[in-house]
Design a protein around this motif. Sequence first.
Motif, PDB file in Angstrom:
ATOM      1  N   ASP A  61       0.822  -1.214   0.000  1.00 27.27           N
ATOM      2  CA  ASP A  61       0.000   0.000   0.000  1.00 27.27           C
ATOM      3  C   ASP A  61       0.855   1.262   0.000  1.00 27.27           C
ATOM      4  O   ASP A  61       0.480   2.268  -0.614  1.00 27.27           O
ATOM      5  CB  ASP A  61      -0.948  -0.002   1.206  1.00 27.27           C
ATOM      6  CG  ASP A  61      -2.095  -0.987   1.037  1.00 27.27           C
ATOM      7  OD1 ASP A  61      -2.265  -1.524  -0.078  1.00 27.27           O
ATOM      8  OD2 ASP A  61      -2.814  -1.229   2.026  1.00 27.27           O
ATOM      9  N   ASP A 104       2.354   1.604  -3.602  1.00 20.86           N
ATOM     10  CA  ASP A 104       1.358   1.878  -4.633  1.00 20.86           C
ATOM     11  C   ASP A 104       0.393   3.006  -4.274  1.00 20.86           C
ATOM     12  O   ASP A 104      -0.665   3.121  -4.879  1.00 20.86           O
ATOM     13  CB  ASP A 104       0.533   0.619  -4.915  1.00 20.86           C
ATOM     14  CG  ASP A 104       1.364  -0.506  -5.492  1.00 20.86           C
ATOM     15  OD1 ASP A 104       2.453  -0.224  -6.014  1.00 20.86           O
ATOM     16  OD2 ASP A 104       0.924  -1.665  -5.408  1.00 20.86           O
ATOM     17  N   ASP A 152      -3.031   3.792  -6.237  1.00 20.98           N
ATOM     18  CA  ASP A 152      -4.247   3.413  -5.503  1.00 20.98           C
ATOM     19  C   ASP A 152      -5.201   4.587  -5.355  1.00 20.98           C
ATOM     20  O   ASP A 152      -6.416   4.411  -5.345  1.00 20.98           O
ATOM     21  CB  ASP A 152      -3.896   2.856  -4.116  1.00 20.98           C
ATOM     22  CG  ASP A 152      -3.317   1.455  -4.170  1.00 20.98           C
ATOM     23  OD1 ASP A 152      -3.307   0.857  -5.263  1.00 20.98           O
ATOM     24  OD2 ASP A 152      -2.864   0.961  -3.115  1.00 20.98           O
ATOM     25  N   ARG A 153      -4.672   5.793  -5.250  1.00 23.15           N
ATOM     26  CA  ARG A 153      -5.524   6.988  -5.122  1.00 23.15           C
ATOM     27  C   ARG A 153      -6.329   7.251  -6.392  1.00 23.15           C
ATOM     28  O   ARG A 153      -7.392   7.867  -6.340  1.00 23.15           O
ATOM     29  CB  ARG A 153      -4.676   8.202  -4.764  1.00 23.15           C
ATOM     30  CG  ARG A 153      -4.206   8.159  -3.333  1.00 23.15           C
ATOM     31  CD  ARG A 153      -3.370   9.347  -2.945  1.00 23.15           C
ATOM     32  NE  ARG A 153      -3.026   9.245  -1.535  1.00 23.15           N
ATOM     33  CZ  ARG A 153      -1.962   9.778  -0.983  1.00 23.15           C
ATOM     34  NH1 ARG A 153      -1.124  10.501  -1.719  1.00 23.15           N
ATOM     35  NH2 ARG A 153      -1.715   9.622   0.297  1.00 23.15           N
ATOM     36  N   HIS A 171      -7.437   4.722  -8.368  1.00 21.09           N
ATOM     37  CA  HIS A 171      -8.292   3.560  -8.592  1.00 21.09           C
ATOM     38  C   HIS A 171      -9.641   3.765  -7.901  1.00 21.09           C
ATOM     39  O   HIS A 171      -9.703   4.251  -6.777  1.00 21.09           O
ATOM     40  CB  HIS A 171      -7.590   2.310  -8.042  1.00 21.09           C
ATOM     41  CG  HIS A 171      -8.224   1.030  -8.487  1.00 21.09           C
ATOM     42  ND1 HIS A 171      -9.288   0.476  -7.822  1.00 21.09           N
ATOM     43  CD2 HIS A 171      -7.922   0.200  -9.520  1.00 21.09           C
ATOM     44  CE1 HIS A 171      -9.622  -0.653  -8.429  1.00 21.09           C
ATOM     45  NE2 HIS A 171      -8.811  -0.842  -9.462  1.00 21.09           N
ATOM     46  N   LYS A 192      -9.634   0.962  -4.775  1.00 23.24           N
ATOM     47  CA  LYS A 192      -8.464   1.010  -3.895  1.00 23.24           C
ATOM     48  C   LYS A 192      -8.274   2.371  -3.234  1.00 23.24           C
ATOM     49  O   LYS A 192      -7.582   2.478  -2.230  1.00 23.24           O
ATOM     50  CB  LYS A 192      -7.205   0.633  -4.675  1.00 23.24           C
ATOM     51  CG  LYS A 192      -7.187  -0.803  -5.130  1.00 23.24           C
ATOM     52  CD  LYS A 192      -5.911  -1.106  -5.890  1.00 23.24           C
ATOM     53  CE  LYS A 192      -5.910  -2.536  -6.391  1.00 23.24           C
ATOM     54  NZ  LYS A 192      -4.666  -2.822  -7.143  1.00 23.24           N
ATOM     55  N   CYS A 193      -8.895   3.405  -3.776  1.00 21.62           N
ATOM     56  CA  CYS A 193      -8.769   4.745  -3.185  1.00 21.62           C
ATOM     57  C   CYS A 193      -9.412   4.822  -1.804  1.00 21.62           C
ATOM     58  O   CYS A 193      -9.154   5.756  -1.047  1.00 21.62           O
ATOM     59  CB  CYS A 193      -9.371   5.800  -4.107  1.00 21.62           C
ATOM     60  SG  CYS A 193     -11.165   5.700  -4.272  1.00 21.62           S
ATOM     61  N   ARG A 201      -8.901   2.539   0.538  1.00 24.62           N
ATOM     62  CA  ARG A 201      -8.016   1.923   1.520  1.00 24.62           C
ATOM     63  C   ARG A 201      -7.458   3.024   2.429  1.00 24.62           C
ATOM     64  O   ARG A 201      -7.243   4.157   1.986  1.00 24.62           O
ATOM     65  CB  ARG A 201      -6.872   1.183   0.834  1.00 24.62           C
ATOM     66  CG  ARG A 201      -7.338  -0.067   0.125  1.00 24.62           C
ATOM     67  CD  ARG A 201      -6.185  -0.793  -0.505  1.00 24.62           C
ATOM     68  NE  ARG A 201      -6.625  -2.017  -1.163  1.00 24.62           N
ATOM     69  CZ  ARG A 201      -5.891  -2.713  -1.993  1.00 24.62           C
ATOM     70  NH1 ARG A 201      -4.660  -2.322  -2.283  1.00 24.62           N
ATOM     71  NH2 ARG A 201      -6.364  -3.815  -2.537  1.00 24.62           N
ATOM     72  N   ALA A 237      -4.280   5.018   1.100  1.00 24.32           N
ATOM     73  CA  ALA A 237      -4.593   5.779  -0.109  1.00 24.32           C
ATOM     74  C   ALA A 237      -5.554   6.927   0.184  1.00 24.32           C
ATOM     75  O   ALA A 237      -5.458   7.992  -0.418  1.00 24.32           O
ATOM     76  CB  ALA A 237      -5.182   4.862  -1.170  1.00 24.32           C
TER      77      ALA A 237
END
Length: 154
Positions: free
Chosen positions: A117, A120, A124-125, A127, A130-131, A133, A136
């Motif tokens: 994390d 990435d 991820d921000r 996505h 995934k943003c 998480r 992120a």
Amino acid sequence: MRVVDPHGFNSALDVDVGWVERSATQLIIRMLGYAKLHPTYNFFASVVEKSLTAIATSSKKSAYCLAAMRPRQWTKNLVVFAAPLFAFSINLQSLLGSLLAFILFCSASSGFYLINDIADVESDRQHPVKCKRPIAAGLVSIRVATGMTLVLLD
């Protein structure tokens, strides 16, 4: 009558009194009996201290830190309890060994999830899923996540 140990704690029950004001790293080091660490550990100790202080300041932050460790994935590590079952050796020693293996596997997997994390975070921000998480989304700082990783993988 209470006996005071060399580190100033009156008993095991007194350790948590005012722990936020004390240096969290020094408290852990003293509890483990490693009062004098090699100087190369100073950076590690500083990161751990800052991470533990940040985690302790808010239960919400603690929840975000726990979420960043992805506890949902820990269920995969339950497979270690199959070893005593298939060996037909279900006793206290084998179950405690499996429990220790489970805890170590969970720590290692969470540490590597945090490394992923952190590495990435920018992609991820961007996505859509995934943003959300914690790292992120900015709910857990990279500094805290790095400290958590060091603790989990140490």
